[in-house]
Scaffold this motif. Structure first.
Motif, PDB file in Angstrom:
ATOM      1  N   GLU A  63       0.837  -1.203   0.000  1.00  0.00           N
ATOM      2  CA  GLU A  63       0.000   0.000   0.000  1.00  0.00           C
ATOM      3  C   GLU A  63       0.868   1.247   0.000  1.00  0.00           C
ATOM      4  OE1 GLU A  63      -4.048  -0.442   2.373  1.00  0.00           O
ATOM      5  OE2 GLU A  63      -2.306  -0.941   3.604  1.00  0.00           O
TER       6      GLU A  63
ATOM      7  N   GLU B 177     -16.161   1.834  11.759  1.00  0.00           N
ATOM      8  CA  GLU B 177     -16.217   1.285  13.114  1.00  0.00           C
ATOM      9  C   GLU B 177     -17.155   2.101  14.000  1.00  0.00           C
ATOM     10  OE1 GLU B 177     -12.969   1.221  16.559  1.00  0.00           O
ATOM     11  OE2 GLU B 177     -12.400   0.005  14.814  1.00  0.00           O
TER      12      GLU B 177
ATOM     13  N   ASP C 237      -9.729  13.459  12.469  1.00  0.00           N
ATOM     14  CA  ASP C 237     -10.043  12.913  13.797  1.00  0.00           C
ATOM     15  C   ASP C 237     -11.065  13.788  14.518  1.00  0.00           C
ATOM     16  OD1 ASP C 237      -8.717  10.491  14.053  1.00  0.00           O
ATOM     17  OD2 ASP C 237      -6.834  11.447  14.644  1.00  0.00           O
TER      18      ASP C 237
ATOM     19  N   VAL D 248      -2.914   3.929   2.755  1.00  0.00           N
ATOM     20  CA  VAL D 248      -2.963   3.572   4.181  1.00  0.00           C
ATOM     21  C   VAL D 248      -3.827   4.583   4.936  1.00  0.00           C
ATOM     22  CG1 VAL D 248      -1.594   3.363   6.294  1.00  0.00           C
ATOM     23  CG2 VAL D 248      -0.756   2.370   4.164  1.00  0.00           C
ATOM     24  N   ILE D 249      -3.618   5.861   4.658  1.00  0.00           N
ATOM     25  CA  ILE D 249      -4.408   6.900   5.344  1.00  0.00           C
ATOM     26  C   ILE D 249      -5.888   6.747   5.024  1.00  0.00           C
ATOM     27  CG2 ILE D 249      -4.883   9.390   5.351  1.00  0.00           C
ATOM     28  CD1 ILE D 249      -1.849   9.804   5.288  1.00  0.00           C
ATOM     29  N   GLU D 250      -6.217   6.527   3.754  1.00  0.00           N
ATOM     30  CA  GLU D 250      -7.620   6.326   3.380  1.00  0.00           C
ATOM     31  C   GLU D 250      -8.206   5.102   4.074  1.00  0.00           C
ATOM     32  OE1 GLU D 250      -7.611   6.207  -0.893  1.00  0.00           O
ATOM     33  OE2 GLU D 250      -7.737   8.397  -1.048  1.00  0.00           O
ATOM     34  N   ARG D 251      -7.445   4.006   4.109  1.00  0.00           N
ATOM     35  CA  ARG D 251      -7.934   2.779   4.747  1.00  0.00           C
ATOM     36  C   ARG D 251      -8.164   2.988   6.243  1.00  0.00           C
ATOM     37  NH1 ARG D 251      -5.179  -0.736   7.408  1.00  0.00           N
ATOM     38  NH2 ARG D 251      -3.177  -0.214   6.485  1.00  0.00           N
ATOM     39  N   VAL D 252      -7.214   3.647   6.913  1.00  0.00           N
ATOM     40  CA  VAL D 252      -7.310   3.842   8.358  1.00  0.00           C
ATOM     41  C   VAL D 252      -8.525   4.698   8.706  1.00  0.00           C
ATOM     42  CG1 VAL D 252      -6.202   4.994  10.317  1.00  0.00           C
ATOM     43  CG2 VAL D 252      -4.883   3.463   8.867  1.00  0.00           C
ATOM     44  N   PHE D 253      -8.702   5.814   8.007  1.00  0.00           N
ATOM     45  CA  PHE D 253      -9.796   6.711   8.367  1.00  0.00           C
ATOM     46  C   PHE D 253     -11.162   6.177   7.942  1.00  0.00           C
ATOM     47  CE2 PHE D 253      -6.402   9.734   9.168  1.00  0.00           C
ATOM     48  CZ  PHE D 253      -6.848  10.276  10.359  1.00  0.00           C
ATOM     49  N   THR D 254     -11.243   5.463   6.816  1.00  0.00           N
ATOM     50  CA  THR D 254     -12.531   4.863   6.466  1.00  0.00           C
ATOM     51  C   THR D 254     -12.878   3.748   7.448  1.00  0.00           C
ATOM     52  OG1 THR D 254     -11.431   3.487   4.803  1.00  0.00           O
ATOM     53  CG2 THR D 254     -12.513   5.479   4.026  1.00  0.00           C
ATOM     54  N   ALA D 255     -11.869   3.026   7.945  1.00  0.00           N
ATOM     55  CA  ALA D 255     -12.123   1.991   8.949  1.00  0.00           C
ATOM     56  C   ALA D 255     -12.594   2.626  10.257  1.00  0.00           C
ATOM     57  CB  ALA D 255     -10.871   1.152   9.180  1.00  0.00           C
ATOM     58  N   LYS D 256     -11.972   3.747  10.640  1.00  0.00           N
ATOM     59  CA  LYS D 256     -12.418   4.447  11.855  1.00  0.00           C
ATOM     60  C   LYS D 256     -13.867   4.893  11.722  1.00  0.00           C
ATOM     61  CE  LYS D 256      -8.260   6.568  13.812  1.00  0.00           C
ATOM     62  NZ  LYS D 256      -7.659   7.867  14.198  1.00  0.00           N
TER      63      LYS D 256
END
Length: 140
Positions: free
Chosen positions: A7, A23, A90, A12-20
């Motif tokens: 990635e 969730e 955030d 990675v940033i897109e994946r992390v924030f869409t997962a947040k």
């Protein structure tokens, strides 16, 4: 052995924030998606600048006239921008978790009384203090 795809920092940033967001049970608004895209692009820019620095070095120019690589300054600025964009994402998720917002200013649920109280207090204080008494400044 299967080759795994690496990635990019933006992905990675897109994946992390869409997962947040997922969730927490939220979907990004269009303005949130713009901030997310800016953060992802900034991460990609940082990667390109880091590669440039690794290739060209921190000092460019001749031995007689060495200069710092301009990418050093730019990468620092891009890292600051990325930190701010991620903090903003955030913050937006935090606002959504507290009941949501509409736009940058958030939802207004007040009746104006807090502003009226503040204005009344300031009006009472006018005329008080050293600067409000011209005679006090002249020693009269």
């Amino acid at each position: 052995m299967a080759e795994t795809e690496i990635e990019t920092p933006g992905e990675v940033i897109e994946r992390v924030f869409t997962a947040k967001a997922r969730e927490a049970g939220f979907e990004f608004d269009e303005d949130d998606l713009i901030v997310l895209a800016l953060a992802a692009q900034t991460a990609e820019d940082i990667g390109a600048l880091d590669r440039s620095i690794a290739t060209k070095g921190a000092v460019i120019g001749s031995e007689a006239n060495p200069k710092p690589n301009p990418a050093l300054t730019e990468v620092r600025q891009q890292r600051l921008a990325l930190g701010r964009l991620m903090a903003d994402l955030d913050r937006r998720l935090g606002i959504a978790a507290q009941g949501g917002s509409s736009g940058f200013r958030g939802r207004y649920d007040g009746d104006g009384s807090q502003n009226q109280q503040r204005d009344a207090t300031r009006a009472r204080q006018r005329g008080q203090g050293r600067q409000a008494r011209p005679g006090a400044l002249r020693g009269a």
